[in-house]
Every structure is written in C-alpha cells, then in structure tokens.
Design a protein around this motif. Structure first.
Motif, PDB file in Angstrom:
ATOM      1  N   ILE A 182       0.860  -1.179   0.000  1.00  0.00           N
ATOM      2  CA  ILE A 182       0.000   0.000   0.000  1.00  0.00           C
ATOM      3  C   ILE A 182       0.899   1.232   0.000  1.00  0.00           C
ATOM      4  CG2 ILE A 182      -1.567   1.408   1.395  1.00  0.00           C
ATOM      5  CD1 ILE A 182      -3.025  -0.802   0.048  1.00  0.00           C
ATOM      6  N   ARG A 183       0.700   2.102  -0.983  1.00  0.00           N
ATOM      7  CA  ARG A 183       1.452   3.353  -1.065  1.00  0.00           C
ATOM      8  C   ARG A 183       0.572   4.457  -0.485  1.00  0.00           C
ATOM      9  NH1 ARG A 183       1.790   2.600  -7.301  1.00  0.00           N
ATOM     10  NH2 ARG A 183      -0.345   2.053  -6.684  1.00  0.00           N
ATOM     11  N   LEU A 184       1.010   5.028   0.632  1.00  0.00           N
ATOM     12  CA  LEU A 184       0.196   5.956   1.405  1.00  0.00           C
ATOM     13  C   LEU A 184       0.786   7.357   1.356  1.00  0.00           C
ATOM     14  CD1 LEU A 184      -2.032   6.594   3.513  1.00  0.00           C
ATOM     15  CD2 LEU A 184      -0.429   5.832   5.275  1.00  0.00           C
ATOM     16  N   ALA A 224       1.916  16.846   5.961  1.00  0.00           N
ATOM     17  CA  ALA A 224       2.827  16.968   7.100  1.00  0.00           C
ATOM     18  C   ALA A 224       2.067  17.015   8.419  1.00  0.00           C
ATOM     19  CB  ALA A 224       3.693  18.213   6.943  1.00  0.00           C
ATOM     20  N   THR A 225       0.926  17.712   8.454  1.00  0.00           N
ATOM     21  CA  THR A 225       0.168  17.804   9.705  1.00  0.00           C
ATOM     22  C   THR A 225      -0.445  16.462  10.087  1.00  0.00           C
ATOM     23  OG1 THR A 225      -1.721  18.606   8.394  1.00  0.00           O
ATOM     24  CG2 THR A 225      -0.374  20.253   9.515  1.00  0.00           C
ATOM     25  N   ALA A 226      -0.717  15.593   9.111  1.00  0.00           N
ATOM     26  CA  ALA A 226      -1.278  14.277   9.420  1.00  0.00           C
ATOM     27  C   ALA A 226      -0.287  13.426  10.203  1.00  0.00           C
ATOM     28  CB  ALA A 226      -1.679  13.554   8.140  1.00  0.00           C
ATOM     29  N   ALA A 227       1.007  13.714  10.036  1.00  0.00           N
ATOM     30  CA  ALA A 227       2.030  12.936  10.736  1.00  0.00           C
ATOM     31  C   ALA A 227       2.073  13.253  12.220  1.00  0.00           C
ATOM     32  CB  ALA A 227       3.400  13.200  10.115  1.00  0.00           C
ATOM     33  N   PHE A 228       1.417  14.344  12.654  1.00  0.00           N
ATOM     34  CA  PHE A 228       1.497  14.743  14.056  1.00  0.00           C
ATOM     35  C   PHE A 228       0.852  13.725  14.985  1.00  0.00           C
ATOM     36  CE2 PHE A 228       1.447  19.470  12.600  1.00  0.00           C
ATOM     37  CZ  PHE A 228       2.743  19.321  12.151  1.00  0.00           C
ATOM     38  N   GLU A 238       5.286  11.861   1.620  1.00  0.00           N
ATOM     39  CA  GLU A 238       4.774  13.135   2.130  1.00  0.00           C
ATOM     40  C   GLU A 238       4.426  14.044   0.959  1.00  0.00           C
ATOM     41  OE1 GLU A 238       6.090  16.896   4.973  1.00  0.00           O
ATOM     42  OE2 GLU A 238       7.184  14.993   5.102  1.00  0.00           O
ATOM     43  N   MET A 239       3.157  14.454   0.903  1.00  0.00           N
ATOM     44  CA  MET A 239       2.664  15.283  -0.195  1.00  0.00           C
ATOM     45  C   MET A 239       1.559  16.202   0.328  1.00  0.00           C
ATOM     46  SD  MET A 239       1.987  12.471  -3.198  1.00  0.00           S
ATOM     47  CE  MET A 239       3.263  11.439  -3.922  1.00  0.00           C
ATOM     48  N   GLU A 264      -2.790   6.426 -10.155  1.00  0.00           N
ATOM     49  CA  GLU A 264      -2.460   5.113  -9.575  1.00  0.00           C
ATOM     50  C   GLU A 264      -1.019   5.035  -9.081  1.00  0.00           C
ATOM     51  OE1 GLU A 264      -4.291   1.524 -11.300  1.00  0.00           O
ATOM     52  OE2 GLU A 264      -4.930   2.802 -12.958  1.00  0.00           O
ATOM     53  N   ASP A 265      -0.451   6.182  -8.728  1.00  0.00           N
ATOM     54  CA  ASP A 265       0.873   6.190  -8.104  1.00  0.00           C
ATOM     55  C   ASP A 265       0.771   6.101  -6.585  1.00  0.00           C
ATOM     56  OD1 ASP A 265       2.339   6.442 -10.514  1.00  0.00           O
ATOM     57  OD2 ASP A 265       1.815   8.563 -10.593  1.00  0.00           O
ATOM     58  N   LEU A 266      -0.429   6.328  -6.043  1.00  0.00           N
ATOM     59  CA  LEU A 266      -0.748   6.131  -4.636  1.00  0.00           C
ATOM     60  C   LEU A 266      -1.986   5.250  -4.529  1.00  0.00           C
ATOM     61  CD1 LEU A 266      -0.449   9.614  -2.820  1.00  0.00           C
ATOM     62  CD2 LEU A 266       1.157   7.697  -2.704  1.00  0.00           C
ATOM     63  N   ASP A 267      -2.111   4.563  -3.389  1.00  0.00           N
ATOM     64  CA  ASP A 267      -3.304   3.767  -3.113  1.00  0.00           C
ATOM     65  C   ASP A 267      -4.218   4.448  -2.101  1.00  0.00           C
ATOM     66  OD1 ASP A 267      -2.446   1.377  -4.657  1.00  0.00           O
ATOM     67  OD2 ASP A 267      -0.855   1.328  -3.157  1.00  0.00           O
ATOM     68  N   LEU A 268      -3.631   5.151  -1.164  1.00  0.00           N
ATOM     69  CA  LEU A 268      -4.379   5.844  -0.116  1.00  0.00           C
ATOM     70  C   LEU A 268      -3.754   7.210   0.131  1.00  0.00           C
ATOM     71  CD1 LEU A 268      -5.019   3.195   2.709  1.00  0.00           C
ATOM     72  CD2 LEU A 268      -6.753   4.383   1.364  1.00  0.00           C
ATOM     73  N   GLY A 269      -4.587   8.142   0.595  1.00  0.00           N
ATOM     74  CA  GLY A 269      -4.082   9.448   0.975  1.00  0.00           C
ATOM     75  C   GLY A 269      -4.675   9.879   2.303  1.00  0.00           C
TER      76      GLY A 269
END
Length: 297
Positions: free
Chosen positions: A95-97, A101-105, A128-129, A141-146
């Motif tokens: 899974i490419r997630l 940056a704020t989600a990493a908190f 990180e995007m 289709e370069d990511l599976d989840l965001g």
C-alpha cells in the motif's frame, strides 16, 4: 524434458513410506501409475533413486540426496501458490500511502501501528505530499491511499472522515493575544503581521482561514505551504499564523497558542482518500481494518 511436481510428490511419498502400496493410498491413486511416475522421474534425473523388489523399497545414495531437494522444491511451490492467493485476496501486498505533514502529528503513527497489528504482511510505503499532489497521484495510480483535506471529486474518489479539530492561532511566546482570556476575534488581529497558507500549495487551509476570519491581505508577510515552517517563523517573531490544533504536538520553542472564535468549533477535517477505480487487491483489507477504528460519521 523436466520432471513434474506430481512426480516429485510421488517420489517423496514412496521415499517416506518405503512402500508403493501405502504411498499410493496416501496420494489417493493406484499403484501402477505411481510406479510409472517414479520410472519417468528417474529417467529425467538420469540416475536410479530407489532400490525396489517385491519385498522392500530403499533409497539409493542419489535418492537420499534428491529427497532433500525434492522436499525443498515442493515447499517453494506450495509457498508460491499460497502467496499468490494471499496477494489476490489482499492479505499480503503493498500500500502506497500519501500524507500531509500535519497528518504525521498524530494520526499517521496510530494508523501504521493498527495496520502492522492487523495486517502484518501488508507493506506500507510512505510519501509526504500536500493534498493537491496526493489527488493527482491517486488519480494516476501512483498512490493507493491518501491522508488529505477536502474537497474531493466524489465520482473519482471515496473517502472516510478520520477526525475534526480546531483552528488555533500560533503566536510568539508572551504575545499580547495570550492575555485576552477569551477566543481571539478578527478585530483583535487587525494590526498583526500574518504568516499565511499558500493559496496554491495549501489551498484548503487558505480557503478555511479566509472563510473563518475576514482579514486584510496586505498584512500577510509570508505565504508558506507547511505548518511546521509557519511555526518556526512564528517562533522567530515574524508574525502570527493559523494552524490546526494538532500542530501543538510539535512543541516548537517560543510559540504559544490562542483559541480562535469560529462559528464551527472544529472546522479542520482530515480524510482517508482512495480512488474508486483502484486495482490494488490489498486496499479492501486495509480499508476494512481502518474502518473499525473510524466508522463513518
């Protein structure tokens, strides 16, 4: 000509039973075809693997050596089949997630821990995007989840609301706004230099702040895309900034936080986002695991 897996299974059964009749019963077949399998196998290998007569069966030295390799080959073949089925049904995979940056908190670490616990064979790659980049990567289709901010095109994407949080003011330590004793309002900010979200690279927060607090744009001294950069600028006394409540987890020295008057107490949203057209078989399992923690609200 190469030997077959059926021939290897027949040989292993005879080698372990040392009896053609019992080996045939174990394989649920009759003895004559089993005997033919062994002869064909010996012909392909080019050496005699079994010594047999009407009374007994024994492995030759070559047969002893071949038995070890035959078991290894069968084990690999069975593992490959199991792996293919597990990947097909999503028990193992990649899974490419993408995440802001704020989600990493706070959310990201918890999510990774839950997936590791529930789906240990699913590998997660992190990217990180900002939201705009995630949406493009999901569509391609370069990511599976965001882990992204709204809005999203509902025809292309499905989403799950993970949480809401307040919007705060980050101010230099000792700033006059920390002594208000109440949430700050637009009038309180009239003379303050503002560190603002980039209209291009942080559009969600830009639109949210503009719709929450009417501000004079000439007061904007810096426009940046990352909350962490904002906090360091605030720490340096460059101005005040609007940040999500989770930003307080950064513990940047020289920064204090002031509540902001708003018609909605928790206007900042974070969503799990995925393409409705994803072909990744692991995605369904991952979504099922994460939905147990975050039912639709």
């Amino acid at each position: 000509m190469m030997y077959t897996l059926e021939q290897l299974r027949g040989f292993v059964a005879v080698a372990e039973e040392l009896h053609f009749g019992r080996a045939a019963m174990r394989l649920r077949m009759t003895q004559p075809p089993l005997s033919r399998q062994i002869r064909k196998l010996e012909s392909v290998v080019g050496v005699q693997l079994l010594e047999r007569d009407n009374r007994h069966v024994e492995l030759t030295p070559a047969g002893e050596a071949f038995l070890t390799e035959a078991r290894r080959i069968l084990s690999i073949a069975e593992a490959a089949s199991d792996l293919a089925q597990r990947v097909h049904f999503g028990a193992r995979g990649l899974i490419r997630l993408g995440f802001t940056a704020t989600a990493a908190f706070g959310v990201l670490g918890h999510m990774l821990n839950r997936l590791e616990d529930r789906l240990p064979d699913v590998q997660v790659e992190l990217f990180e995007m900002v939201t705009r980049e995630q949406v493009a990567a999901l569509a391609g289709e370069d990511l599976d989840l965001g882990l992204a901010r709204p809005p999203f095109d509902p025809e292309l994407f499905d989403s799950l609301l993970l949480y809401r949080e307040a919007l705060l003011l980050a101010v230099p330590a000792g700033h006059r706004l920390t002594a208000l004793g109440r949430p700050a309002q637009a009038d309180d900010l009239a003379a303050e230099p503002l560190i603002f979200h980039s209209q291009q690279r942080a559009r969600y927060f830009y639109d949210l702040v503009v719709s929450t607090v009417p501000l004079a744009q000439e007061r904007v001294v810096h426009s940046v895309s990352q909350v962490l950069t904002m906090l360091w600028l605030v720490s340096a006394g460059r101005g005040i900034a609007f940040v999500p409540a989770s930003a307080t987890m950064n513990n940047i020295p020289g920064v204090e936080y002031v509540p902001l008057a708003s018609h909605q107490p928790e206007p900042v949203e974070l969503h799990l986002l995925w393409s409705r057209h994803s072909r990744n078989p692991a995605l369904g399992r991952v979504l099922h695991a994460l939905r147990n923690d975050h039912p639709e609200r």
